[in-house]
Enzyme design. Sequence first.
Site, mmCIF file in Angstrom:
data_model
loop_
_atom_site.group_PDB
_atom_site.id
_atom_site.type_symbol
_atom_site.label_atom_id
_atom_site.label_comp_id
_atom_site.label_asym_id
_atom_site.label_seq_id
_atom_site.Cartn_x
_atom_site.Cartn_y
_atom_site.Cartn_z
ATOM 1 N N HIS A 391 12.783 -11.172 -48.681
ATOM 2 C CA HIS A 391 13.484 -11.543 -47.453
ATOM 3 C C HIS A 391 14.944 -11.090 -47.511
ATOM 4 C CE1 HIS A 391 14.215 -14.408 -44.007
ATOM 5 N NE2 HIS A 391 15.446 -14.322 -44.494
ATOM 6 N N GLU A 392 15.637 -11.474 -48.581
ATOM 7 C CA GLU A 392 17.061 -11.140 -48.685
ATOM 8 C C GLU A 392 17.286 -9.637 -48.876
ATOM 9 O OE1 GLU A 392 19.138 -13.187 -47.754
ATOM 10 O OE2 GLU A 392 17.943 -15.021 -47.871
ATOM 11 N N HIS A 395 17.439 -8.042 -45.532
ATOM 12 C CA HIS A 395 18.801 -8.096 -44.994
ATOM 13 C C HIS A 395 19.680 -7.038 -45.649
ATOM 14 C CE1 HIS A 395 18.194 -11.659 -42.648
ATOM 15 N NE2 HIS A 395 18.020 -12.466 -43.678
ATOM 16 N N HIS A 398 18.959 -3.573 -44.454
ATOM 17 C CA HIS A 398 19.451 -3.449 -43.088
ATOM 18 C C HIS A 398 20.960 -3.150 -43.123
ATOM 19 C CE1 HIS A 398 19.144 -5.272 -38.739
ATOM 20 N NE2 HIS A 398 19.559 -4.025 -38.742
#
Length: 605
Positions: A391-392, A395, A398
């Site tokens: 998940h992190e 980020h 991105h």
Amino acid sequence: MNKGNLPTRKEIPDQYKWRLEDIYVSVEAWEQDFRRALDLATRIESYKGKLGASARTLFEAFQLQDRLEALNEKLYTYAHMRRDEDNTNPVYQALSDRAESLSAQVQAAASFMLPEILTVPEQTLEQFLQEEAGLGLYRFVLEKLVRQKPHVLSAAEEQLIARASEVTQASANIFKMFNNADLTFTPVKDEEGNEVELTHGRYLQFMESKDRRVRREAFDSLYGSYSRFRNTLAATLGSSIKKDVFYARARRYPSALEASLFVDNVPVEVYDELIHTVRKNLEPFYRYMRLRKKMLGLSELHMYDIYTPVVKEVNWHITYPEGVEMMREGLAPLGDAYVETMIQGINEGWVDVFENKGKTSGAYSWGPYGTHPYVLLNYQDNLDNVFTLAHEMGHAMHSYYSYTTQPYVYAHYKIFTAEVASTVNESLLVQYLLEKVKDRDKKMYLLNHYLEQFRGTVYRQTMFAEFEKITHERVEAGEALTPELLCSIYHQLNLDYYGPDVVVDNEIDMEWARIPHFYNAFYVYKYATGFSAATALTSLITRDGLPAVTRYIDFLHQGDSDYPLNLLKSAGVDMTTPQAVQECLDMFARLVGELEDLAVGRTVD
């Protein structure tokens, strides 16, 4: 789980620490930039009253603002990430306090720009764009500024509000220090009877314990601690909500909710439709709770029973290196370039892995423009933490693509789209594992885990979003948010969302007191919309392959160069309709059915 007391920061091996030296090699270097930022803040004020004089002057002011804000971001991020390593360290407490003061100064110094630009006639701005080629970079900025015109105050009022930011952030800062540095919990006896320190990072592991006594003990310890401070915490959260209402009214918005959504150009209907669609689809969630109750073999399903895996005999111990490799394989559909860049970053100091005394709880991705992204973890050796890592890193990647493609002014994507990037990673990983794993119990375990992602990200975050909507509306109506009222609202929402097969223990009424996102108003709904959009994008990537991957990677490069809903449309998902949310909840219902089929005739010992 580490037994006994947490290690100190110094006891964590360097290979598992992030490399903040890539931002500043020393505090002295930070101090030098601090002085530069003060100088730039003074210089930008020299443009006051001149922005409408010429295209060149406006362009120079924008360029200087970018330099100042980028430097301020670098100073602020470094100071706070250093403090997050150990919130008890007085050096970094002081540094982060100074960074916040500087940030308020910077906002105040540049606060004249928005109202002054809005005094320039739109036809003049268009003429400036034709005269100065460099201003073309700021066309979308100017479009957004003009859109804000009804909500912008006078230059003097804007400066006053900017200077007040340090004070209005007090509620969030007080909560953070209380929650991470001062609050302690009664120790818990683990499955072997060893007394173990309860921390934020360990709480979920206790909730996943096979031993119901351990779960109940941790549950009581955690919420008992918050309950002892219920009046203080109600006052803190209430003050934060009043701050939101104050800013909304000051800027002439109909409500705090509309003020929050305005910046992303998201209609209120998107927020309301999310709650409406989820509430229409509570029955599959009730089915899941009934299945959980049956598989656990319980006569009553309590709130402390809803995290423990329903496939008890699976003990999936995953070390951090194993988790990294699992993630690498799972994200292969995103292409070699994506995966190789991600792994290189992990090996070169992007990630702070393990919990230590004083470290900020939870997980996040951060990092200033001009350097690489960073990820804070509090890794425990289980599947949930592998998904947190994925998940992190979503980020982080991105940010990596956006920072390396976009100029500073468009590099910081909105949270609305950020949650898409993180959740696509999780969705791809779980699909990979469901295909790879042949063991029936592990497949059931994975289904349970995936269903928990839906529960935690769509159902739970929507419940949080409804709590925020209700509490802000109560303050806007002139009501006081007493601890009793907050607990009553929260209790009823749990009854509504969890349904008839879950005993809503009174202790859970205090859960509102431990949710840090409530201090960032109307943030959490983006988890639910992001998860829904990500589910749709994952389906497109899986079904269409390279064309969908190309659109998705291009989306990651776009940063904040357009409104979030437009960026998602370019990637292939339209969030202005409830279709993506409904399809996401339909998938949840199908997954519940799959788990029901696998679980036929099985109960947990």
